[in-house]
Design an enzyme around this catalytic site. Structure first.
Site, PDB file in Angstrom:
ATOM      1  N   CYS A   2       0.914  -1.240   0.055  1.00  0.00           N
ATOM      2  CA  CYS A   2       0.063   0.095   0.085  1.00  0.00           C
ATOM      3  C   CYS A   2       0.652   1.380   0.049  1.00  0.00           C
ATOM      4  O   CYS A   2       2.006   1.399   0.633  1.00  0.00           O
ATOM      5  CB  CYS A   2      -0.844  -0.091   1.406  1.00  0.00           C
ATOM      6  SG  CYS A   2      -1.786  -1.227   1.494  1.00  0.00           S
ATOM      7  N   ARG A  27       5.132  -0.406  -6.433  1.00  0.00           N
ATOM      8  CA  ARG A  27       5.354  -1.535  -5.099  1.00  0.00           C
ATOM      9  C   ARG A  27       4.009  -2.463  -5.191  1.00  0.00           C
ATOM     10  O   ARG A  27       4.288  -3.621  -4.348  1.00  0.00           O
ATOM     11  CB  ARG A  27       5.162  -0.517  -3.845  1.00  0.00           C
ATOM     12  CG  ARG A  27       6.255   0.369  -3.952  1.00  0.00           C
ATOM     13  CD  ARG A  27       6.055   1.478  -2.771  1.00  0.00           C
ATOM     14  NE  ARG A  27       7.523   1.942  -2.556  1.00  0.00           N
ATOM     15  CZ  ARG A  27       7.975   1.624  -1.370  1.00  0.00           C
ATOM     16  NH1 ARG A  27       7.600   0.745  -0.554  1.00  0.00           N
ATOM     17  NH2 ARG A  27       9.331   2.107  -1.152  1.00  0.00           N
ATOM     18  N   TRP A  73      -3.389  -2.538  -1.251  1.00  0.00           N
ATOM     19  CA  TRP A  73      -2.797  -3.971  -1.469  1.00  0.00           C
ATOM     20  C   TRP A  73      -3.722  -4.820  -0.571  1.00  0.00           C
ATOM     21  O   TRP A  73      -3.591  -4.707   0.489  1.00  0.00           O
ATOM     22  CB  TRP A  73      -1.335  -4.168  -1.400  1.00  0.00           C
ATOM     23  CG  TRP A  73      -0.920  -5.776  -1.964  1.00  0.00           C
ATOM     24  CD1 TRP A  73      -0.499  -6.074  -3.176  1.00  0.00           C
ATOM     25  CD2 TRP A  73      -0.594  -6.609  -0.934  1.00  0.00           C
ATOM     26  NE1 TRP A  73      -0.247  -7.323  -3.056  1.00  0.00           N
ATOM     27  CE2 TRP A  73      -0.311  -7.772  -1.865  1.00  0.00           C
ATOM     28  CE3 TRP A  73      -0.892  -6.919   0.381  1.00  0.00           C
ATOM     29  CZ2 TRP A  73       0.049  -8.894  -1.234  1.00  0.00           C
ATOM     30  CZ3 TRP A  73      -0.446  -8.567   0.875  1.00  0.00           C
ATOM     31  CH2 TRP A  73      -0.107  -9.316   0.252  1.00  0.00           C
ATOM     32  N   ASN A  99      -1.960   2.298   5.923  1.00  0.00           N
ATOM     33  CA  ASN A  99      -1.003   1.163   5.412  1.00  0.00           C
ATOM     34  C   ASN A  99      -0.836   0.128   6.768  1.00  0.00           C
ATOM     35  O   ASN A  99      -0.749   0.689   7.906  1.00  0.00           O
ATOM     36  CB  ASN A  99       0.206   1.451   5.046  1.00  0.00           C
ATOM     37  CG  ASN A  99       0.295   2.400   3.749  1.00  0.00           C
ATOM     38  OD1 ASN A  99      -0.777   2.202   3.010  1.00  0.00           O
ATOM     39  ND2 ASN A  99       1.354   2.542   3.186  1.00  0.00           N
ATOM     40  N   GLY A 100      -0.614  -1.109   6.625  1.00  0.00           N
ATOM     41  CA  GLY A 100      -0.620  -1.791   7.882  1.00  0.00           C
ATOM     42  C   GLY A 100      -1.960  -2.704   7.970  1.00  0.00           C
ATOM     43  O   GLY A 100      -2.737  -2.852   7.256  1.00  0.00           O
ATOM     44  N   GLU A 480      17.047 -19.085  -6.364  1.00  0.00           N
ATOM     45  CA  GLU A 480      16.768 -17.673  -6.871  1.00  0.00           C
ATOM     46  C   GLU A 480      16.160 -17.520  -8.454  1.00  0.00           C
ATOM     47  O   GLU A 480      15.226 -16.914  -8.630  1.00  0.00           O
ATOM     48  CB  GLU A 480      18.103 -16.753  -6.735  1.00  0.00           C
ATOM     49  CG  GLU A 480      17.759 -15.379  -7.617  1.00  0.00           C
ATOM     50  CD  GLU A 480      16.866 -14.526  -6.844  1.00  0.00           C
ATOM     51  OE1 GLU A 480      16.254 -14.773  -5.971  1.00  0.00           O
ATOM     52  OE2 GLU A 480      16.586 -13.391  -7.332  1.00  0.00           O
ATOM     53  N   LYS A 484      12.508 -16.036  -9.395  1.00  0.00           N
ATOM     54  CA  LYS A 484      12.390 -15.242 -10.554  1.00  0.00           C
ATOM     55  C   LYS A 484      11.229 -15.712 -11.580  1.00  0.00           C
ATOM     56  O   LYS A 484      10.526 -14.911 -11.709  1.00  0.00           O
ATOM     57  CB  LYS A 484      13.708 -15.155 -11.228  1.00  0.00           C
ATOM     58  CG  LYS A 484      14.873 -14.043 -10.429  1.00  0.00           C
ATOM     59  CD  LYS A 484      14.454 -12.731 -10.589  1.00  0.00           C
ATOM     60  CE  LYS A 484      13.687 -12.225  -9.395  1.00  0.00           C
ATOM     61  NZ  LYS A 484      14.413 -12.249  -8.018  1.00  0.00           N
ATOM     62  N   GLU A 487       7.579 -15.780  -9.804  1.00  0.00           N
ATOM     63  CA  GLU A 487       6.979 -14.561  -9.663  1.00  0.00           C
ATOM     64  C   GLU A 487       6.529 -13.563 -10.654  1.00  0.00           C
ATOM     65  O   GLU A 487       5.504 -12.777 -10.785  1.00  0.00           O
ATOM     66  CB  GLU A 487       7.862 -13.452  -8.569  1.00  0.00           C
ATOM     67  CG  GLU A 487       9.141 -13.025  -8.960  1.00  0.00           C
ATOM     68  CD  GLU A 487       9.750 -12.399  -7.989  1.00  0.00           C
ATOM     69  OE1 GLU A 487      11.044 -12.017  -8.028  1.00  0.00           O
ATOM     70  OE2 GLU A 487       9.057 -11.656  -7.173  1.00  0.00           O
ATOM     71  N   HIS A 503      15.960 -37.834  -3.976  1.00  0.00           N
ATOM     72  CA  HIS A 503      14.988 -38.044  -2.780  1.00  0.00           C
ATOM     73  C   HIS A 503      13.799 -37.645  -2.920  1.00  0.00           C
ATOM     74  O   HIS A 503      12.998 -37.450  -1.966  1.00  0.00           O
ATOM     75  CB  HIS A 503      16.008 -37.346  -1.583  1.00  0.00           C
ATOM     76  CG  HIS A 503      17.149 -37.743  -1.371  1.00  0.00           C
ATOM     77  ND1 HIS A 503      17.627 -38.971  -0.696  1.00  0.00           N
ATOM     78  CD2 HIS A 503      18.423 -37.320  -2.066  1.00  0.00           C
ATOM     79  CE1 HIS A 503      18.727 -39.169  -0.937  1.00  0.00           C
ATOM     80  NE2 HIS A 503      19.359 -38.138  -1.503  1.00  0.00           N
ATOM     81  N   LYS A 602       6.266  -4.792  -4.067  1.00  0.00           N
ATOM     82  CA  LYS A 602       7.714  -4.560  -3.982  1.00  0.00           C
ATOM     83  C   LYS A 602       8.196  -4.495  -2.658  1.00  0.00           C
ATOM     84  O   LYS A 602       9.208  -5.244  -2.286  1.00  0.00           O
ATOM     85  CB  LYS A 602       8.036  -3.304  -4.816  1.00  0.00           C
ATOM     86  CG  LYS A 602       9.578  -3.015  -4.690  1.00  0.00           C
ATOM     87  CD  LYS A 602      10.503  -4.016  -5.656  1.00  0.00           C
ATOM     88  CE  LYS A 602      11.877  -3.809  -5.626  1.00  0.00           C
ATOM     89  NZ  LYS A 602      12.288  -5.011  -6.276  1.00  0.00           N
TER      90      LYS A 602
HETATM   91  C1  AGP Z   1      12.308 -10.666  -5.214  1.00  0.00           C
HETATM   92  O1  AGP Z   1      12.166 -10.770  -6.557  1.00  0.00           O
HETATM   93  C2  AGP Z   1      10.823 -10.362  -4.396  1.00  0.00           C
HETATM   94  N1  AGP Z   1      10.217  -9.657  -4.886  1.00  0.00           N
HETATM   95  C3  AGP Z   1      11.078 -10.612  -2.871  1.00  0.00           C
HETATM   96  O2  AGP Z   1      11.224 -12.067  -2.634  1.00  0.00           O
HETATM   97  C4  AGP Z   1      11.735  -9.540  -1.998  1.00  0.00           C
HETATM   98  O3  AGP Z   1      13.323 -10.070  -2.269  1.00  0.00           O
HETATM   99  C5  AGP Z   1      11.425  -9.932  -0.666  1.00  0.00           C
HETATM  100  O4  AGP Z   1      10.118  -9.613  -0.527  1.00  0.00           O
HETATM  101  C6  AGP Z   1      12.244  -9.274   0.296  1.00  0.00           C
HETATM  102  O5  AGP Z   1      12.507  -7.721   0.134  1.00  0.00           O
HETATM  103  P1  AGP Z   1      13.458  -6.875   0.847  1.00  0.00           P
HETATM  104  O6  AGP Z   1      14.813  -7.166   0.070  1.00  0.00           O
HETATM  105  O7  AGP Z   1      13.173  -5.429   0.141  1.00  0.00           O
HETATM  106  O8  AGP Z   1      13.356  -7.126   2.070  1.00  0.00           O
END
Ligand code: AGP
Length: 607
Positions: A2, A27, A73, A99-100, A480, A484, A487, A503, A602
């Site tokens: 948000c 975000r 959000w 927000n929150g 990672e 990627k 997401e 396994h 974000k």
């Molecule tokens: C990464 O591509 C993500 N969007 C997400 O996993 C991100 O790395 C995670 O939310 C942590 O964010 P930060 O590094 O701002 O703490």
């Protein structure tokens, strides 16, 4: 997640609020709304992007020189116009953006309903508007102040009322809020990037603080309404930071920025004469550093993957034990920690709720904390005992790319820094510094694989599951790469240590399940090749990422992406590039919204 923007001044509020909130668009959000004060409250909301809100305002702009704006959000209640902020009190005397999460909203709602209050939304936020209204007599600041103790959970909130024109009241507990100071006008936002070009300087509110803004005045108050002397920070902002240039997406732009980003993460930190690295903000002298005998690295998502590589780096160069913990888990555990353990929070945004809570919990128990962070002035950057900035520049794409490679660079330097006070020899330190300095060029060279990766994406973009496999330094890269892909393309993907396949996960392998094998040369090359054979024997298509001179793997894989040959501990830096590009091109071919993937934010400011 948000976003909040508030304005009070002499100019029309609407364009300023829309421009500010658009800067927070990356975000992640699913609806937006705006309220201005002009004799009474004027409110407009829309489901979807800010563009929808703009169209709802087209031809009928909201007049007024003060107002608040929000991107939501969804947490409590569906994505609907009724649930979008601002939320109003029943008499229309108060508008709130928040927000929150208000954890006790249900109890408060029932209490207010029993007093005859009708609710128009399913949100937790609406209770705040009604609660403040229930305290409102002739002082809005006092009404907000009296309402706050009833709220359990987290909030960054902004309140306006037509009974108090030109006044914005803000309050923070656990969710960031920044006051922007101008001349004859003042601003409020959940992130200073909304204020660049408008405010000249900023004040970061701390938890349990309120702010009272009029065009001429800004006061920061504590919970007893005592006026505080808040620290004012200059607001550095370069408009070009948000410029896409020739790139189609921020993610691609940020992938291409990585050679410079790695260079910036190294700049000013190399001490070639002593074969070590220096960090300005660590706030630990050599003696204190020598006493540290264990690190706990805590983070979420991509930053967590960087921490896993950090574990290898510290083990190899500093011979130090490192534990890596998901911040969301670590914050609720109670592991025995002695005074020589440092807790390191790794975060791009510096606002991730779980990482912030893990840092706070560690500080509460007396641990020293370090933040590896990209956003100066963020909550984590301000709260840790020592900080190390990434200097990666604003990362706009939701999928983290350049912050990740900056984190790896900084972690390598930190491992050298700690290592040189322990067992790492001068020669080894000097060699690492040399090798690190070659990395911007190595990553530049790696980017040449772009066209080839785009062709490979053509072949595999219809897959419904993909596997990412690597070992040692490249196992976190497998995680990672899978993250990627998930997401931004919404393809199911899993990362595994290559030998773990046997396994269980190998049951997934068939001719429709591609595996991305990370096999650059190194100590476990032969082992990874055996794992690759096991997948091949079961008909699974194989995309290999390997060194240019590797002819052996070329004969085995269905597709191959070459990366420059670099030392094993630096392979994550070059291997990250084709993984990022592969996810990007597959998402592109599937028509996904790359910079604003569905359901994602974000910076994740709720736990
Ligand atoms: C990464 O591509 C993500 N969007 C997400 O996993 C991100 O790395 C995670 O939310 C942590 O964010 P930060 O590094 O701002 O703490």
């Amino acid at each position: 997640m948000c976003g909040i923007v508030g304005y009070t001044g002499r100019r029309d509020a609407q364009p300023i609020l829309l421009e500010g909130i658009a800067r927070l668009e990356y975000r992640g959000y699913d609806s937006a709304g705006l309220a201005t004060v002009n004799g009474k409250l004027y409110v407009r909301k829309a489901v979807g992007r800010i563009a929808e809100l703009r169209s709802a305002l087209n031809g009928q702009p909201l007049a007024g020189t003060s107002g608040i704006c929000h991107t939501r959000w969804a947490t409590h209640g569906n994505v609907t116009e009724a649930n979008a902020h601002p939320h109003l009190s029943a008499d229309g005397a108060i508008a709130v953006v928040h927000n929150g999460v208000i954890e006790n909203y249900d109890a408060l709602k029932r209490q207010l309903q029993a007093q005859g209050v009708n609710f128009n939304s399913q949100t937790d936020t609406e209770v705040i508007a009604h609660l403040i209204a229930s305290f409102l007599k002739d002082d809005l600041v006092e009404a907000v102040r009296q309402a706050l103790p009833s709220l359990k959970g987290t909030y960054g909130l902004a309140v306006v009322s037509p009974r108090f024109p030109n006044l914005i009241v803000g309050a923070r507990l656990g969710s960031p809020l920044v006051v922007g100071l101008g001349e004859g006008e003042n601003f409020l936002a959940s992130d200073s990037s909304a204020l660049g070009g408008y405010a000249k300087s900023v004040i970061y509110l701390e938890d349990n603080q309120m702010c009272v803004l009029t065009p001429e005045r800004c006061e920061v108050l504590d919970a007893d309404r005592t006026r505080l002397d808040a620290e004012i920070h200059a607001l550095d902002w370069a408009p070009a930071d948000n410029d896409l240039g020739a790139f189609a997406h921020y993610m691609l732009k940020e992938i291409y920025e990585q050679p410079e980003v790695i260079g910036r993460a190294l700049a000013g930190r190399l001490d070639v004469a002593e074969a070590t690295a220096h960090f300005e903000g660590l706030n630990l002298d050599a003696n204190q550093l020598r006493q540290v005998d264990r690190l706990i690295m805590t983070a979420c998502g991509t930053s967590y993957h960087a921490a896993l590589i950090g574990e290898h780096l510290f083990e190899q160069f500093a011979r130090m034990p490192v534990e890596v913990e998901y911040a969301s888990e670590f914050r609720y555990r109670n592991p025995p920690l002695d005074k020589n353990t440092i807790v390191v929070g790794i975060t791009q945004s510096g606002e991730t709720a779980d990482t912030l809570a893990a840092i706070r919990e560690s500080k509460r128990k007396g641990q020293r904390t370090i933040g590896i962070c990209n956003v100066a002035g963020s909550s984590i950057a301000r709260e840790v005992d020592g900080d190390v900035y990434l200097h990666a520049g604003p990362e706009i794409g939701v999928a983290s790319t350049k912050a990740f490679t900056a984190q790896l660079t900084v972690l390598t330097l930190l491992a050298v820094h700690f290592g040189r006070m322990r067992h790492l020899s001068y020669q080894a330190g000097a060699r690492i510094l040399d090798e690190l300095q070659a990395m911007p060029d190595a990553v530049r060279e790696t980017l040449k694989c772009h066209d080839q990766v785009a062709r490979i994406a053509q072949k595999y973009h219809h897959a419904s599951t993909m596997l990412y496999l690597g070992r040692q330094y490249l196992y976190p890269l497998a995680l990672e790469g899978a993250l990627k892909l998930k997401e931004i393309s919404y393809i199911h993907a899993e990362g595994y240590p290559a030998a773990e396949m046997k396994h269980g996960p190998i049951a997934l392998v068939d001719e429709n399940t591609p595996s991305v094998f990370l096999v650059p040369h190194g100590s476990v090359y032969d082992k990874v090749m055996s794992n690759l054979e096991e997948i091949k024997a079961r008909g699974g298509p194989i995309i290999a990422i390997a060194c240019a001179e590797d002819k052996h793997v070329e004969a085995k894989a269905d597709d191959i992406i070459h990366v420059p040959s670099v030392p094993e501990y630096l392979q994550p830096l070059v291997t990250a590039i084709p993984l990022q590009l592969l996810a990007y091109h597959i998402a592109l071919l599937r028509g996904c919204d790359i910079d604003k993937p569905r359901n994602l934010a974000k910076s994740v400011t709720v736990e």
